[in-house]
Write an enzyme that holds these catalytic residues in place. Structure first.
Site, PDB file in Angstrom:
ATOM      1  N   SER A  82       0.813  -1.210   0.000  1.00 35.35           N
ATOM      2  CA  SER A  82       0.000   0.000   0.000  1.00 35.35           C
ATOM      3  C   SER A  82       0.854   1.271   0.000  1.00 35.35           C
ATOM      4  O   SER A  82       2.015   1.267   0.423  1.00 35.35           O
ATOM      5  CB  SER A  82      -0.921   0.016   1.224  1.00 35.35           C
ATOM      6  OG  SER A  82      -1.679  -1.169   1.264  1.00 35.35           O
TER       7      SER A  82
HETATM    8  N1  SAM Z   1      -0.468  -4.770   4.100  1.00 37.57           N
HETATM    9  C1  SAM Z   1       0.210  -5.138   2.888  1.00 37.57           C
HETATM   10  C2  SAM Z   1       1.620  -4.607   2.821  1.00 37.57           C
HETATM   11  O1  SAM Z   1       2.018  -3.839   3.699  1.00 37.57           O
HETATM   12  O2  SAM Z   1       2.325  -5.005   1.885  1.00 37.57           O
HETATM   13  C3  SAM Z   1      -0.542  -4.763   1.639  1.00 37.57           C
HETATM   14  C4  SAM Z   1      -1.707  -5.601   1.435  1.00 37.57           C
HETATM   15  S1  SAM Z   1      -2.386  -5.747  -0.164  1.00 37.57           S
HETATM   16  C5  SAM Z   1      -3.006  -4.144  -0.466  1.00 37.57           C
HETATM   17  C6  SAM Z   1      -3.807  -6.718   0.299  1.00 37.57           C
HETATM   18  C7  SAM Z   1      -3.501  -8.131   0.710  1.00 37.57           C
HETATM   19  O3  SAM Z   1      -4.698  -8.713   1.214  1.00 37.57           O
HETATM   20  C8  SAM Z   1      -3.035  -9.016  -0.442  1.00 37.57           C
HETATM   21  O4  SAM Z   1      -1.793  -9.584  -0.130  1.00 37.57           O
HETATM   22  C9  SAM Z   1      -4.132 -10.085  -0.528  1.00 37.57           C
HETATM   23  O5  SAM Z   1      -3.665 -11.355  -0.915  1.00 37.57           O
HETATM   24  C10 SAM Z   1      -4.651 -10.090   0.896  1.00 37.57           C
HETATM   25  N2  SAM Z   1      -5.976 -10.647   1.081  1.00 37.57           N
HETATM   26  C11 SAM Z   1      -7.087 -10.537   0.313  1.00 37.57           C
HETATM   27  N3  SAM Z   1      -8.111 -11.237   0.863  1.00 37.57           N
HETATM   28  C12 SAM Z   1      -7.630 -11.786   2.015  1.00 37.57           C
HETATM   29  C13 SAM Z   1      -8.195 -12.606   3.027  1.00 37.57           C
HETATM   30  N4  SAM Z   1      -9.455 -13.030   2.997  1.00 37.57           N
HETATM   31  N5  SAM Z   1      -7.409 -12.987   4.055  1.00 37.57           N
HETATM   32  C14 SAM Z   1      -6.116 -12.588   4.128  1.00 37.57           C
HETATM   33  N6  SAM Z   1      -5.521 -11.819   3.196  1.00 37.57           N
HETATM   34  C15 SAM Z   1      -6.266 -11.417   2.158  1.00 37.57           C
END
Ligand code: SAM
Length: 219
Positions: free
Chosen positions: A67
């Site tokens: 992000s």
């Molecule tokens: N916080 C992260 C970072 O600092 O790099 C960025 C996160 S990215 C915007 C969103 C993440 O949410 C992705 O890696 C995606 O695979 C994960 N995601 C989506 N649905 C999810 C779920 N149900 N449970 C866990 N992770 C999930």
């Protein structure tokens, strides 16, 4: 990394903190300190290291993103942490936000649904010495009940509605910050505060754009 690149990145980080965080209203000194302490270049793909302090999301593996720094700071500030809390993050991705959170709370639990990302974030956080972060592979829409209740929960992917399972895992007085929207890539950032066992206060903070939260209580 060469000394020149190190100095260049240090300058870019300071500019990012001054212009993209502080000038745009981030005030929580613990959050600003944490962003200063965590080297974002260690969480982005090698070829994008020079862009680590652009105030943008950047692509990581499996079509996901790390992000934008301003949004990471804004969401963590919105949790209103004092430093001694147990916090749950849903959406580990690169592990960057978990690393920043680990400097603002006492324990961080983070859940990622994509096995490769969970594994590389776990390895990266351990290698970089973030000892108060635990990574779990699973469907984060269901939270991580074993370690509940949490004083703060932050979701870094967009949900169609606030998952009931996450609200249940919030401590009384705790805050849940989550992007919510009726279409998968456009959301409003929502903060839910648990007032007591049975009542929750909900407020809308700002418009955001996140990858979708995929799972039983997501998309
Ligand atoms: N916080 C992260 C970072 O600092 O790099 C960025 C996160 S990215 C915007 C969103 C993440 O949410 C992705 O890696 C995606 O695979 C994960 N995601 C989506 N649905 C999810 C779920 N149900 N449970 C866990 N992770 C999930």
């Amino acid at each position: 990394m060469t000394r020149y690149l190190e100095q260049e990145l240090a300058g870019q980080k300071q500019r990012m903190i001054d212009l993209d965080l502080v000038a745009r209203g981030i005030r929580d000194q613990a959050v600003i300190r944490a962003i200063r302490e965590v080297a974002r270049e260690n969480f982005v793909p090698d070829e994008l290291r020079y862009h680590a302090y652009d105030d943008n999301p950047l692509p990581i593996e499996d079509g996901q993103t790390i992000s934008q720094p301003y949004i990471v700071a804004y969401m963590i500030e919105a949790l209103q942490l004092g430093g001694r809390e147990r916090v749950l993050e849903i959406g580990t991705g690169s592990g960057y936000a978990a690393a920043v959170l680990s400097r603002c709370a006492s324990e961080v639990f983070t859940v990622e649904r994509i096995p490769d990302l969970a594994e590389s974030a776990r390895e990266r956080l351990a290698r970089l010495g973030y000892r108060n972060v635990l990574v779990h592979l699973g469907d984060g829409t269901l939270g991580w009940p074993e370690h509940a209740p949490y004083h703060g929960i932050v979701v870094t992917a967009g949900a169609p509605e606030v998952p009931a399972g996450l609200m249940e895992q919030l401590a009384v007085g705790g805050r849940l910050v989550i992007p919510v929207g009726a279409v998968p890539h456009l959301q409003t950032l929502v903060r839910v505060r648990r007032a007591d066992e049975n009542s929750f206060h909900r407020e809308e903070l700002c418009a955001v754009r996140f990858v979708p939260l995929i799972g039983e209580q997501g998309w």
